[in-house]
Scaffold this active site. Sequence first.
Site, PDB file in Angstrom:
ATOM      1  N   ARG A 181      22.372  21.018  -6.965  1.00 21.15           N
ATOM      2  CA  ARG A 181      22.633  20.118  -5.844  1.00 21.15           C
ATOM      3  C   ARG A 181      21.400  19.234  -5.659  1.00 21.15           C
ATOM      4  O   ARG A 181      20.307  19.560  -6.105  1.00 21.15           O
ATOM      5  CB  ARG A 181      22.891  20.901  -4.553  1.00 21.15           C
ATOM      6  CG  ARG A 181      24.231  21.605  -4.551  1.00 21.15           C
ATOM      7  CD  ARG A 181      24.404  22.449  -3.294  1.00 21.15           C
ATOM      8  NE  ARG A 181      24.518  21.656  -2.077  1.00 21.15           N
ATOM      9  CZ  ARG A 181      24.529  22.185  -0.848  1.00 21.15           C
ATOM     10  NH1 ARG A 181      24.393  23.480  -0.676  1.00 21.15           N
ATOM     11  NH2 ARG A 181      24.655  21.391   0.203  1.00 21.15           N
ATOM     12  N   HIS A 182      21.586  18.114  -4.965  1.00 21.58           N
ATOM     13  CA  HIS A 182      20.466  17.274  -4.554  1.00 21.58           C
ATOM     14  C   HIS A 182      19.529  18.081  -3.657  1.00 21.58           C
ATOM     15  O   HIS A 182      19.933  19.100  -3.091  1.00 21.58           O
ATOM     16  CB  HIS A 182      21.009  16.071  -3.771  1.00 21.58           C
ATOM     17  CG  HIS A 182      21.902  16.491  -2.648  1.00 21.58           C
ATOM     18  ND1 HIS A 182      21.412  16.907  -1.429  1.00 21.58           N
ATOM     19  CD2 HIS A 182      23.249  16.622  -2.576  1.00 21.58           C
ATOM     20  CE1 HIS A 182      22.420  17.257  -0.652  1.00 21.58           C
ATOM     21  NE2 HIS A 182      23.551  17.104  -1.318  1.00 21.58           N
ATOM     22  N   ASN A 188      21.767  17.050   5.777  1.00 18.67           N
ATOM     23  CA  ASN A 188      21.732  18.519   5.660  1.00 18.67           C
ATOM     24  C   ASN A 188      20.896  19.105   6.791  1.00 18.67           C
ATOM     25  O   ASN A 188      21.266  20.095   7.421  1.00 18.67           O
ATOM     26  CB  ASN A 188      21.091  18.976   4.340  1.00 18.67           C
ATOM     27  CG  ASN A 188      21.948  18.701   3.125  1.00 18.67           C
ATOM     28  OD1 ASN A 188      21.430  18.418   2.047  1.00 18.67           O
ATOM     29  ND2 ASN A 188      23.255  18.761   3.259  1.00 18.67           N
ATOM     30  N   ARG A 234      21.111  10.589  -2.260  1.00 17.69           N
ATOM     31  CA  ARG A 234      20.426  11.890  -2.325  1.00 17.69           C
ATOM     32  C   ARG A 234      20.361  12.483  -3.733  1.00 17.69           C
ATOM     33  O   ARG A 234      19.416  13.208  -4.051  1.00 17.69           O
ATOM     34  CB  ARG A 234      21.027  12.872  -1.312  1.00 17.69           C
ATOM     35  CG  ARG A 234      22.541  13.091  -1.385  1.00 17.69           C
ATOM     36  CD  ARG A 234      22.991  13.770  -0.088  1.00 17.69           C
ATOM     37  NE  ARG A 234      24.397  14.182  -0.046  1.00 17.69           N
ATOM     38  CZ  ARG A 234      25.402  13.405   0.317  1.00 17.69           C
ATOM     39  NH1 ARG A 234      25.192  12.132   0.617  1.00 17.69           N
ATOM     40  NH2 ARG A 234      26.639  13.889   0.385  1.00 17.69           N
ATOM     41  N   GLU A 236      30.256  13.341  -3.440  1.00 21.36           N
ATOM     42  CA  GLU A 236      30.701  14.511  -2.668  1.00 21.36           C
ATOM     43  C   GLU A 236      32.117  14.323  -2.128  1.00 21.36           C
ATOM     44  O   GLU A 236      32.611  13.192  -2.005  1.00 21.36           O
ATOM     45  CB  GLU A 236      29.710  14.789  -1.521  1.00 21.36           C
ATOM     46  CG  GLU A 236      30.015  16.022  -0.659  1.00 21.36           C
ATOM     47  CD  GLU A 236      30.179  17.333  -1.432  1.00 21.36           C
ATOM     48  OE1 GLU A 236      30.965  17.370  -2.415  1.00 21.36           O
ATOM     49  OE2 GLU A 236      29.567  18.336  -1.040  1.00 21.36           O
ATOM     50  N   HIS A 242      26.680  17.546  -5.826  1.00 20.29           N
ATOM     51  CA  HIS A 242      26.904  17.975  -4.436  1.00 20.29           C
ATOM     52  C   HIS A 242      27.654  19.307  -4.389  1.00 20.29           C
ATOM     53  O   HIS A 242      28.313  19.693  -5.357  1.00 20.29           O
ATOM     54  CB  HIS A 242      27.718  16.908  -3.704  1.00 20.29           C
ATOM     55  CG  HIS A 242      27.135  15.539  -3.795  1.00 20.29           C
ATOM     56  ND1 HIS A 242      26.284  15.028  -2.851  1.00 20.29           N
ATOM     57  CD2 HIS A 242      27.254  14.576  -4.745  1.00 20.29           C
ATOM     58  CE1 HIS A 242      25.913  13.802  -3.192  1.00 20.29           C
ATOM     59  NE2 HIS A 242      26.484  13.498  -4.353  1.00 20.29           N
TER      60      HIS A 242
HETATM   61  O1  F6P Z   1      27.042  19.984   3.963  1.00 23.95           O
HETATM   62  C1  F6P Z   1      26.833  19.410   2.721  1.00 23.95           C
HETATM   63  C2  F6P Z   1      28.148  19.080   2.064  1.00 23.95           C
HETATM   64  O2  F6P Z   1      27.858  18.565   0.778  1.00 23.95           O
HETATM   65  C3  F6P Z   1      29.018  18.072   2.833  1.00 23.95           C
HETATM   66  O3  F6P Z   1      28.709  16.721   2.579  1.00 23.95           O
HETATM   67  C4  F6P Z   1      30.394  18.458   2.368  1.00 23.95           C
HETATM   68  O4  F6P Z   1      31.407  18.005   3.224  1.00 23.95           O
HETATM   69  C5  F6P Z   1      30.273  19.963   2.317  1.00 23.95           C
HETATM   70  O5  F6P Z   1      28.963  20.241   1.911  1.00 23.95           O
HETATM   71  C6  F6P Z   1      31.246  20.629   1.371  1.00 23.95           C
HETATM   72  O6  F6P Z   1      31.223  22.013   1.576  1.00 23.95           O
HETATM   73  P1  F6P Z   1      32.410  22.713   2.385  1.00 23.95           P
HETATM   74  O7  F6P Z   1      33.647  22.386   1.595  1.00 23.95           O
HETATM   75  O8  F6P Z   1      32.075  24.173   2.339  1.00 23.95           O
HETATM   76  O9  F6P Z   1      32.478  22.161   3.756  1.00 23.95           O
END
Ligand code: F6P
Length: 198
Positions: free
Chosen positions: A8-9, A15, A64, A84, A150
């Site tokens: 990941r970044h 975050n 990122r 992402e 991501h």
């Molecule tokens: O929080 C970081 C992130 O990359 C968000 O941009 C994204 O919506 C999420 O994680 C994805 O993870 P999850 O599907 O568990 O919410």
Amino acid sequence: VRKIFLTRHGESQYNQKGLIGGNSSLSERGEKYSRALPGALLERLSVSQDEPLSVAVWTSTLKRTIETARFLPFPKLRWKALDEINAGICDGMTYEGIAEKYPDEAAARKRDKLRYRYPAGESYMDVIQRVEPVIIELERERETVVVVAHQAVLRAVYAYFMNVPPEDIPRLAMPLHTLIELTPMPDGTMSEQRFPVD
Ligand code: F6P
């Protein structure tokens, strides 16, 4: 042996605030990760005696990941397909904020995280489909590839190579500041090692 590295970044400003999506830059901790990454990677490459020259770095088109890959001394390629998961109307919110403002959406996602699609956004199923061209190129590629992407997108890429059943994909552990090394085995499967980088 030709390997695939996934990371990941580094920690982003979003975050840090618990916000999802967006296109923020790295936080100070994230910056630190971007500076530590080349050393950690070169160490792994020397262990596997990969020619440092036959390495490519693939990022998403978001700031990122581009910032995280900045100091890696290898050719880079940007993939829109590695961006992402699109959280649609929930982009830029916290999970608590979503539960408050859109309780039905939060409940629906909890019930079926794999198939739940954010209004005006994507589901994990959408993401799994979207990364398919990247996976096809990864399979074809003969260089070692470092994928800087991501959480949701990397869950999909990882699941493909590690044969994770779809239902388990949305909850795979994909921590920040960790280098995942996938090594092809003679039987066609991949073995995995994880290296926390601080
Ligand atoms: O929080 C970081 C992130 O990359 C968000 O941009 C994204 O919506 C999420 O994680 C994805 O993870 P999850 O599907 O568990 O919410």
